[in-house]
Each structure stands twice: as structure tokens, then as C-alpha cells.
Design a protein around this motif. Structure first.
Motif, PDB file in Angstrom:
ATOM      1  N   ALA A 172      46.413  46.720  53.856  1.00 47.57           N
ATOM      2  CA  ALA A 172      44.951  46.830  53.878  1.00 47.57           C
ATOM      3  C   ALA A 172      44.412  47.307  52.528  1.00 47.57           C
ATOM      4  O   ALA A 172      43.309  46.938  52.124  1.00 47.57           O
ATOM      5  N   ALA A 173      45.181  48.131  51.827  1.00 48.24           N
ATOM      6  CA  ALA A 173      44.771  48.575  50.493  1.00 48.24           C
ATOM      7  C   ALA A 173      44.955  47.474  49.461  1.00 48.24           C
ATOM      8  O   ALA A 173      44.230  47.420  48.458  1.00 48.24           O
ATOM      9  N   PHE A 174      45.904  46.581  49.694  1.00 43.50           N
ATOM     10  CA  PHE A 174      46.238  45.524  48.732  1.00 43.50           C
ATOM     11  C   PHE A 174      45.305  44.330  48.833  1.00 43.50           C
ATOM     12  O   PHE A 174      44.819  43.811  47.823  1.00 43.50           O
ATOM     13  N   GLN A 175      45.035  43.880  50.046  1.00 43.77           N
ATOM     14  CA  GLN A 175      44.447  42.561  50.271  1.00 43.77           C
ATOM     15  C   GLN A 175      43.045  42.367  49.684  1.00 43.77           C
ATOM     16  O   GLN A 175      42.771  41.319  49.086  1.00 43.77           O
ATOM     17  N   PRO A 176      42.112  43.326  49.823  1.00 45.45           N
ATOM     18  CA  PRO A 176      40.751  43.052  49.332  1.00 45.45           C
ATOM     19  C   PRO A 176      40.669  42.800  47.834  1.00 45.45           C
ATOM     20  O   PRO A 176      39.738  42.131  47.369  1.00 45.45           O
ATOM     21  N   GLY A 177      41.609  43.324  47.048  1.00 44.29           N
ATOM     22  CA  GLY A 177      41.530  43.152  45.600  1.00 44.29           C
ATOM     23  C   GLY A 177      41.926  41.787  45.091  1.00 44.29           C
ATOM     24  O   GLY A 177      41.654  41.446  43.928  1.00 44.29           O
ATOM     25  N   LEU A 178      42.541  40.963  45.944  1.00 47.81           N
ATOM     26  CA  LEU A 178      43.012  39.653  45.490  1.00 47.81           C
ATOM     27  C   LEU A 178      41.877  38.791  44.948  1.00 47.81           C
ATOM     28  O   LEU A 178      42.020  38.129  43.915  1.00 47.81           O
ATOM     29  N   ALA A 179      40.742  38.806  45.643  1.00 44.13           N
ATOM     30  CA  ALA A 179      39.638  37.925  45.253  1.00 44.13           C
ATOM     31  C   ALA A 179      39.112  38.253  43.869  1.00 44.13           C
ATOM     32  O   ALA A 179      38.818  37.357  43.072  1.00 44.13           O
ATOM     33  N   SER A 180      38.995  39.545  43.539  1.00 47.06           N
ATOM     34  CA  SER A 180      38.418  39.907  42.244  1.00 47.06           C
ATOM     35  C   SER A 180      39.440  39.793  41.115  1.00 47.06           C
ATOM     36  O   SER A 180      39.077  39.476  39.983  1.00 47.06           O
ATOM     37  N   VAL A 181      40.717  40.052  41.410  1.00 41.93           N
ATOM     38  CA  VAL A 181      41.724  39.938  40.351  1.00 41.93           C
ATOM     39  C   VAL A 181      41.859  38.495  39.891  1.00 41.93           C
ATOM     40  O   VAL A 181      41.959  38.218  38.695  1.00 41.93           O
ATOM     41  N   ILE A 182      41.832  37.558  40.821  1.00 38.02           N
ATOM     42  CA  ILE A 182      42.004  36.160  40.425  1.00 38.02           C
ATOM     43  C   ILE A 182      40.843  35.680  39.552  1.00 38.02           C
ATOM     44  O   ILE A 182      41.011  34.818  38.685  1.00 38.02           O
ATOM     45  N   THR A 183      39.637  36.266  39.727  1.00 40.84           N
ATOM     46  CA  THR A 183      38.517  35.885  38.864  1.00 40.84           C
ATOM     47  C   THR A 183      38.722  36.370  37.433  1.00 40.84           C
ATOM     48  O   THR A 183      38.085  35.868  36.508  1.00 40.84           O
ATOM     49  N   GLN A 184      39.602  37.347  37.239  1.00 40.06           N
ATOM     50  CA  GLN A 184      39.847  37.881  35.901  1.00 40.06           C
ATOM     51  C   GLN A 184      41.046  37.245  35.200  1.00 40.06           C
ATOM     52  O   GLN A 184      41.193  37.393  33.990  1.00 40.06           O
ATOM     53  N   VAL A 185      41.900  36.582  35.948  1.00 39.19           N
ATOM     54  CA  VAL A 185      43.098  36.001  35.336  1.00 39.19           C
ATOM     55  C   VAL A 185      42.980  34.502  35.163  1.00 39.19           C
ATOM     56  O   VAL A 185      43.880  33.871  34.581  1.00 39.19           O
ATOM     57  N   SER A 186      41.912  33.884  35.651  1.00 43.28           N
ATOM     58  CA  SER A 186      41.758  32.439  35.523  1.00 43.28           C
ATOM     59  C   SER A 186      40.301  32.075  35.305  1.00 43.28           C
ATOM     60  O   SER A 186      39.402  32.661  35.929  1.00 43.28           O
ATOM     61  N   ASP A 187      40.079  31.101  34.437  1.00 42.67           N
ATOM     62  CA  ASP A 187      38.742  30.562  34.225  1.00 42.67           C
ATOM     63  C   ASP A 187      38.473  29.356  35.128  1.00 42.67           C
ATOM     64  O   ASP A 187      37.356  28.851  35.160  1.00 42.67           O
ATOM     65  N   ASP A 188      39.505  28.854  35.800  1.00 46.03           N
ATOM     66  CA  ASP A 188      39.369  27.705  36.693  1.00 46.03           C
ATOM     67  C   ASP A 188      39.766  28.164  38.095  1.00 46.03           C
ATOM     68  O   ASP A 188      40.922  28.046  38.508  1.00 46.03           O
TER      69      ASP A 188
END
Length: 421
Positions: free
Chosen positions: A128-144
């Protein structure tokens, strides 16, 4: 004499997907997903081999799901407060330790059911601590974002295909403790990869306010985007009537008619369909992603229909492949829509509401599958699932906010701050 010149305009360069940070992120997700797909096999075999039976398996699995559902909203708030990267690395570290303890317990003796339930519950809190951050991290590691989500879906489908087979082989050769130790190692690899990410500093807006106020603000941001609560409401209905019941009902029918090998082929076809659906997400870029994803999901109804009709195993596998492909394609369209239409400042909290709403109905649907199928018959229950699926999806497509949502840039977000490096 004059020389004519022409202004040749080249098409804009396609954003590069496989940069250093995305490679690390993708590695973390692939390895972690592989471990996640190995774990249920090890738990099922291990708990049963200890003599706790199917009741013990259900208790251990429920012990993970319930804490996850209870704490995932707080995970979104904490991700905004302490940054998603720190929360995800910390969660991976916790799960590494918990799975190592479980492996040691199986290797050294006969672990008590309460211990396995406790470790499973703590693992649910860490997830539960891990899952919500996935959406925002991927916006920072990819432009596509669409391609990034699509290849992540492909990785998930590949892990679903390979993980159970690897777990079964390791159990046969070395036993349950080795599988649990391997799962522990996947969290270590994931945590190290995430720790190595070079992410741009993000403004933490949830630092000064109370947790309750942050939850309320997240709910407000979730609610004002009509397309989000509309989809999640539909997913709650489908979780109870379609997504939840399909696994137990399909397992019963296919095992009775085609045996264990037939059941394995059906789930292999589902995973292979997921790979194809993820690849379709890489290739196709619809102007209205949610409209395209929901329309594609109409084909998902083929899976319960072929099961209910008692068709041969090849037709059942085709239906399962359609289910996997359309689920993966929808997942790409949905994830990309969320990441491109929600500001980074509230993305983690909104993702937490989205995750909680999407998953909360699954256990209810699984629990009701048996009593309902006993009352009306398994085939009739599956026919009803297919009909409800089509009706809900058509209703979704009638909602203007869903039908007209475009593939546009995120609102109120500074691209150079959050996407550029």
C-alpha cells in the motif's frame, strides 16, 4: 539569378523511451512483477503442505489484501509528503526483510499460521505504501507515457506467463524456501534500481497539512474529474459481477472439462493476450484513449461466453487471449489518461483513490462467485457476467467526460520540472 529555397519541415522527433532512468524503472518493475507472480504458487503449495488446507490459504491471502485496502489511501498521502521514490524504496526494503523471514521460517521448521498471516499483513501494508507512487514516478522517467505504460504492461504479462512456471520448477527442485528467498531478492533488486533513479525535485504540497486534510483534498481532486469517479464506479460494479468471479468460475469449468493441463493453457493464453495488448498500446495512439479502451473491452465478453457455452479448449483459449489483450490495452489507455490529466502535486493521492476503488470489489466478487453459481448455475452466472459487462461499458461510453477525454498534456504541470532532466 536567384536561388529558390524551400523550407523543409521534418516531423518532430519521437521521444526516446529507453533512457537511463526508464531502464532502471523497467528493470525494477519487471523483476518485482516476476516475484509477485511466483509468490502465490509458493504460498499455495507451502501453506497446504503445512496442513492448513484451503482455509489457511484463504486466510493468508486475505491477510494481505485487507491491510492493503485499508492503508493504500494513506500511502498516497505519504508519497506526496515524503516523495514517491522514498516510499517505494522503503516499501521494497520492508518486503525484502518480510519475505526473507518467511523463507527462513519455512526452511527451519513448521511456521505457525498466525506468523504467516502476520507477515502477509505487513507485506500488504508495504505494498500500500509502494503502489500509489508508480503513477508519478513513471511521469518523471519517460517523456512518452503511452509507450512507457505499454511496455510495462508487456512486462507484467510476461511475468504472469513465466513466474508460476519458474516457481513450480524451483519448488520441485529446491522447495518453498528457495522461492520465497528468490521473491525476497526481487524486492532487493527493485529497491536498488529505484534508489538509483535521478529524479527532478518535486514540490511536496502535503507537508504542512494534516493527513485528514490531505485525504479530503485528494478526494476533492478525484471527484471533480467526472471521468475518474465514473470509471471507478463502473469498475466496482464489474469487480463484483465480472472481474472477481471470472477466476474461480473459469477454474471450476475448465478443470472439470479439460483438466489441469487445460487450465494451464487457458491462463497461458490470457498472458499471451496481455503481451499482444501491451504491444497494441505501443503502436496505436487514439485521439480519445478511454473511448478506444472501453470499446476494445467489449471483446472481453467473449471469454465468459465461450466458457458458458461449453466450447472446446481452443475456443476457450481464444476467449482468454481476448480477455488478456483487451485488459492490457485498457490498462495502457487508463494509466496514460490519469498521468496526463492530473497535476503532479496530487497525482499520488488521486492514484491511491483510483487503486482502492478499482480493487475493493474484487474480493467481494470472488466471495460471491460460489454461492451465486450454486444458486443459478455456473453457465448462467457467466452469461449474466458477459451481459453486465456489455451494459456497463456501453453506459460508460455514453458519459461525455469519458467519451471525449482526449490525449492531451497534463494540466498545471511544468514539463521542464517534472519530465525533463
Amino acid at each position: 539569378m536567384t536561388t529558390a529555397t524551400c523550407d523543409v519541415r521534418l516531423p518532430p522527433a519521437r521521444p526516446r523511451l529507453w533512457n537511463r532512468d526508464f531502464r532502471l524503472y523497467f528493470t525494477a518493475r519487471l523483476v518485482s512483477l516476476l516475484g509477485d507472480s511466483m509468490l502465490p504458487v509458493a504460498l499455495l503449495y507451502g501453506v497446504v503442505s503445512l496442513g492448513y488446507g484451503t482455509t489457511g490459504v484463504g486466510l493468508v491471502l486475505a491477510a494481505q489484501v485487507l491491510p492493503f485496502a485499508a492503508f493504500v489511501l494513506f500511502g498516497g498521502v505519504l508519497a506526496d509528503r515524503f516523495t514517491p521514490q522514498r516510499m517505494m524504496v522503503g516499501a521494497d526494503a520492508a518486503r525484502f526483510v518480510l519475505q526473507a523471514i518467511a523463507a527462513t521460517a519455512f526452511a527451519t521448521g513448521h511456521p505457525a499460521l498466525w506468523l504467516l498471516m502476520g507477515l502477509s499483513g505487513l507485506s500488504g501494508v508495504a505494498t500500500a505504501a509502494f503502489q500509489p507512487g508508480l503513477a508519478s514516478v513513471i511521469t518523471q522517467v519517460s517523456d512518452d507515457l503511452q509507450r512507457a505504460n505499454a511496455v510495462t504492461r508487456v512486462a507484467e504479462a510476461m511475468a504472469t506467463l513465466g513466474g508460476p512456471a519458474i516457481a513450480g520448477l524451483l519448488i520441485a527442485v529446491s522447495g518453498v524456501p528457495v522461492v520465497l528467498a528468490a521473491d525476497s531478492a526481487t524486492f532487493a533488486v527493485s529497491g536498488v534500481c529505484l534508489l538509483m533513479l535521478r529524479l527532478a525535485p518535486m514540490v511536496r504540497t502535503a507537508t504542512q497539512e494534516s493527513t485528514w486534510r490531505n485525504l479530503v483534498e485528494g478526494w476533492h481532486e478525484f471527484r471533480i474529474r467526472t471521468w475518474m469517479p465514473s470509471v471507478i464506479l463502473a469498475w466496482i460494479v464489474l469487480g463484483i459481477t465480472v472481474w472477481g468471479p471470472i477466476r474461480p468460475l473459469a477454474t471450476i469449468l475448465v478443470t472439470d472439462r479439460h483438466g489441469a493441463s487445460g487450465l494451464g493453457l487457458m491462463w497461458t493464453a490470457f498472458g499471451a493476450g496481455g503481451v499482444l495488448g501491451g504491444l497494441a498500446g505501443v503502436r496505436f495512439r487514439p485521439r480519445h484513449p478511454l473511448r478506444a479502451g472501453a470499446a476494445g473491452l467489449l471483446a472481453w465478453s467473449a471469454w465468459p461466453l465461450v466458457l458458458a457455452a461449453g466450447l472446446a479448449l481452443p475456443q476457450v483459449c481464444v476467449g482468454a487471449a481476448l480477455g488478456g489483450a483487451t485488459s492490457a490495452f485498457w490498462g495502457v489507455m487508463w494509466s496514460t489518461s490519469v498521468q496526463t490529466h492530473v497535476p503532479a502535486a496530487v497525482l499520488n493521492r488521486i492514484s491511491a483513490y483510483e487503486i482502492a476503488g478499482s480493487l475493493i470489489a474484487f474480493p467481494i466478487g470472488q466471495a460471491l462467485a460460489g454461492p451465486v453459481s450454486d444458486a443459478v448455475g455456473t453457465s448462467h452466472a457467466l452469461y449474466a457476467s458477459a451481459a453486465i459487462l456489455v451494459a456497463v461499458l456501453i453506459t460508460m461510453l455514453c458519459v461525455p467526460a469519458i467519451r471525449h477525454l482526449g490525449a492531451r498534456a497534463v494540466e498545471n504541470q511544468n514539463d521542464s520540472e517534472h519530465l525533463g532532466r
